[in-house]
Design a protein around this motif. Sequence first.
Motif, mmCIF file in Angstrom:
data_model
loop_
_atom_site.group_PDB
_atom_site.id
_atom_site.type_symbol
_atom_site.label_atom_id
_atom_site.label_comp_id
_atom_site.label_asym_id
_atom_site.label_seq_id
_atom_site.Cartn_x
_atom_site.Cartn_y
_atom_site.Cartn_z
ATOM 1 N N GLU A 75 1.904 -38.941 -40.788
ATOM 2 C CA GLU A 75 1.365 -39.182 -42.132
ATOM 3 C C GLU A 75 1.190 -37.845 -42.838
ATOM 4 N N ARG A 76 1.695 -37.761 -44.049
ATOM 5 C CA ARG A 76 1.536 -36.524 -44.825
ATOM 6 C C ARG A 76 0.288 -36.637 -45.691
ATOM 7 N N ASN A 77 -0.572 -35.643 -45.603
ATOM 8 C CA ASN A 77 -1.832 -35.650 -46.350
ATOM 9 C C ASN A 77 -1.932 -34.526 -47.362
ATOM 10 N N THR A 78 -0.900 -33.707 -47.458
ATOM 11 C CA THR A 78 -0.932 -32.588 -48.395
ATOM 12 C C THR A 78 0.376 -32.516 -49.163
ATOM 13 N N SER A 79 0.328 -31.825 -50.270
ATOM 14 C CA SER A 79 1.558 -31.499 -50.989
ATOM 15 C C SER A 79 2.057 -30.151 -50.482
ATOM 16 N N ALA A 80 3.290 -29.835 -50.820
ATOM 17 C CA ALA A 80 3.871 -28.555 -50.411
ATOM 18 C C ALA A 80 4.924 -28.145 -51.423
ATOM 19 N N SER A 81 5.193 -26.849 -51.502
ATOM 20 C CA SER A 81 6.239 -26.374 -52.401
ATOM 21 C C SER A 81 7.022 -25.256 -51.730
ATOM 22 N N VAL A 82 8.278 -25.151 -52.118
ATOM 23 C CA VAL A 82 9.187 -24.123 -51.618
ATOM 24 C C VAL A 82 9.833 -23.480 -52.833
ATOM 25 N N THR A 83 9.794 -22.149 -52.913
ATOM 26 C CA THR A 83 10.311 -21.443 -54.079
ATOM 27 C C THR A 83 11.331 -20.398 -53.660
ATOM 28 N N LEU A 84 12.453 -20.349 -54.366
ATOM 29 C CA LEU A 84 13.458 -19.326 -54.142
ATOM 30 C C LEU A 84 13.775 -18.640 -55.459
ATOM 31 N N HIS A 85 13.553 -17.318 -55.496
ATOM 32 C CA HIS A 85 13.985 -16.493 -56.618
ATOM 33 C C HIS A 85 15.303 -15.846 -56.228
ATOM 34 N N ASP A 86 16.309 -15.986 -57.071
ATOM 35 C CA ASP A 86 17.625 -15.475 -56.702
ATOM 36 C C ASP A 86 18.358 -14.990 -57.953
ATOM 37 N N PRO A 87 18.970 -13.828 -57.888
ATOM 38 C CA PRO A 87 19.665 -13.301 -59.071
ATOM 39 C C PRO A 87 20.861 -14.140 -59.503
ATOM 40 N N ARG A 88 21.338 -15.030 -58.645
ATOM 41 C CA ARG A 88 22.469 -15.878 -59.009
ATOM 42 C C ARG A 88 22.060 -17.072 -59.870
ATOM 43 N N VAL A 89 20.754 -17.271 -60.044
ATOM 44 C CA VAL A 89 20.252 -18.425 -60.783
ATOM 45 C C VAL A 89 20.152 -18.106 -62.272
ATOM 46 N N GLY A 90 20.830 -18.917 -63.103
ATOM 47 C CA GLY A 90 20.731 -18.750 -64.542
ATOM 48 C C GLY A 90 19.738 -19.702 -65.173
ATOM 49 N N LEU A 91 19.741 -20.954 -64.724
ATOM 50 C CA LEU A 91 18.858 -21.977 -65.269
ATOM 51 C C LEU A 91 17.877 -22.425 -64.190
ATOM 52 N N PRO A 92 16.583 -22.242 -64.386
ATOM 53 C CA PRO A 92 15.611 -22.686 -63.378
ATOM 54 C C PRO A 92 15.611 -24.203 -63.265
ATOM 55 N N LEU A 142 4.926 -42.815 -54.300
ATOM 56 C CA LEU A 142 5.142 -41.611 -55.107
ATOM 57 C C LEU A 142 3.822 -40.971 -55.510
ATOM 58 N N ASP A 143 3.041 -40.601 -54.514
ATOM 59 C CA ASP A 143 1.732 -39.972 -54.726
ATOM 60 C C ASP A 143 1.922 -38.470 -54.913
ATOM 61 N N PRO A 144 1.541 -37.902 -56.062
ATOM 62 C CA PRO A 144 1.692 -36.458 -56.273
ATOM 63 C C PRO A 144 0.988 -35.618 -55.209
ATOM 64 N N ALA A 145 -0.056 -36.175 -54.599
ATOM 65 C CA ALA A 145 -0.814 -35.422 -53.595
ATOM 66 C C ALA A 145 -0.043 -35.221 -52.299
ATOM 67 N N THR A 146 1.071 -35.937 -52.120
ATOM 68 C CA THR A 146 1.861 -35.799 -50.891
ATOM 69 C C THR A 146 3.311 -35.402 -51.185
ATOM 70 N N ALA A 147 3.590 -34.958 -52.402
ATOM 71 C CA ALA A 147 4.957 -34.595 -52.783
ATOM 72 C C ALA A 147 5.332 -33.224 -52.243
ATOM 73 N N VAL A 148 6.601 -33.049 -51.984
ATOM 74 C CA VAL A 148 7.160 -31.743 -51.644
ATOM 75 C C VAL A 148 8.088 -31.336 -52.789
ATOM 76 N N THR A 149 7.885 -30.137 -53.325
ATOM 77 C CA THR A 149 8.624 -29.702 -54.505
ATOM 78 C C THR A 149 9.317 -28.381 -54.229
ATOM 79 N N SER A 150 10.547 -28.265 -54.715
ATOM 80 C CA SER A 150 11.275 -26.993 -54.616
ATOM 81 C C SER A 150 11.513 -26.450 -56.018
ATOM 82 N N TYR A 151 11.478 -25.116 -56.113
ATOM 83 C CA TYR A 151 11.723 -24.428 -57.379
ATOM 84 C C TYR A 151 12.821 -23.404 -57.162
ATOM 85 N N LEU A 152 13.876 -23.514 -57.954
ATOM 86 C CA LEU A 152 14.975 -22.553 -57.920
ATOM 87 C C LEU A 152 14.884 -21.723 -59.195
#
Length: 451
Positions: free
Chosen positions: A254-271, A433-443
């Motif tokens: 059971e997932r009880n927390t949210s989490a996020s993963v972020t990657l900053h990369d010079p090859r990225v033009g549009l976040p 779809l509970d925001p409190a348990t979502a995993v989000t990635s940011y490019l």
Amino acid sequence: MTIKFALAFSGAALLLQPALALDTPPPQNAVEHFVLDNGLEVVVIPDHRAPVVTHMVWYKVGSADEPAGKSGIAHFFEHLMFKGTERFPAGELDATVTALGGNLNAFTTADVTAYFETVPPDALASMMDFEADRMRGLVLTDAVIGAERDVVLEERRQRVESSAQSLLTEEFTATLYQNHPYGIPTIGWMHEMEQLNRADAASFYEQYYAPNNAVLVVAGDVEPATVKTLAEQSYGQVERGPDLPPRVRPSEPERNTSASVTLHDPRVGLPSFLCAWVVPTYRTAEPGEAEALDLLAEILGGSSRSRFYQEVVVKSGTAAQAGAGYDGGAYDPSGFSIYGAPQGEHTLAEVEAAMDAELTRLITDGISVDELDRAKARFRRGLIFARDAQQNMAQIYGSALATGRSVEDIEQWPERIRAVTPEQLQAVAKKYLDPATAVTSYLLPPATGAQ
């Protein structure tokens, strides 16, 4: 050869989802299903509009079935299947199909490995002969293994190491799945791929490549009786393999927390961002839930008529991209996702906030019968176009049977979709779809903040 990663969150995994059944075909095109004495399942999908046939063999094994520490062996073995047998040297199948003006390929996912050829109908017997022979007759030497291992290592460098999006997808998926092997990349982790050897390949081959762990699908200008005769003459002569235990993988806690993963990369033009939850699939869901999740993805972000597109892209101009996807065809619980990217001077934080607001509005206020009916109509129209290609039909039936479903399940799907109510759709959105348990990635580009 192509690789299908464990999660297809972009919504592009249309052909591998189980929900791609339409109204029952006319009698002259009725799908036939039978099982050979050695356990091989066979599906025949007649389609006489053109003198072409698609021949597909699906093995019920993918990257999620790999032994611990051997990531990438399923995809590696997909490559090895083209290395030849005593009867047919390496390259002969490819040369034969090319000479016929046809095409062939293969792909590996977390749940299946599939091989296919599209050829004239009079070449079907030859294709069956090739595939039946390599089902148990591969010649695997140390030289073959070493050379092909170098090929898949280079494939990883090109497909993953050189792509910011692919690198982030790996980290994101490994975060979304805390315990299930869906968190391991289909192509494999580099340090484990480097150690794969002939003993690993031989053991994998012996365990999983056998008629009683496979599904044969033939779609096109053929008659079921002819296919059955040819299948018995070729595949029917292949010895049954060992009985395999049920495909029981580690389950997610059971997932009880949210989490996020972020990657900053010079090859990225549009976040961009992608947010996901682990949800049930057609095989694992309670009755009606998977159908409701499929329609929820359509309503939120499945087309240009969806809420995300209309509200966040067209009306407000906040986003350049905004969509949703549901990977309902997986064997075990898989992903439901939403994703977006900003337009003009708008920020990624604005896009994410606007899409969160639309999701919250649906959970809180629900949808009308009219909106749901329009979504069902859009969904069915898309599936009608999907059915127009025989290879699509072969994939629809093959993927379903190889992941624990049945021909009857496919044929009954339209009625189950029609039966989904607004209350069911609102309920699955609220439940999963509970925001409190979502995993989000940011490019993100190097100079952009986390939001």
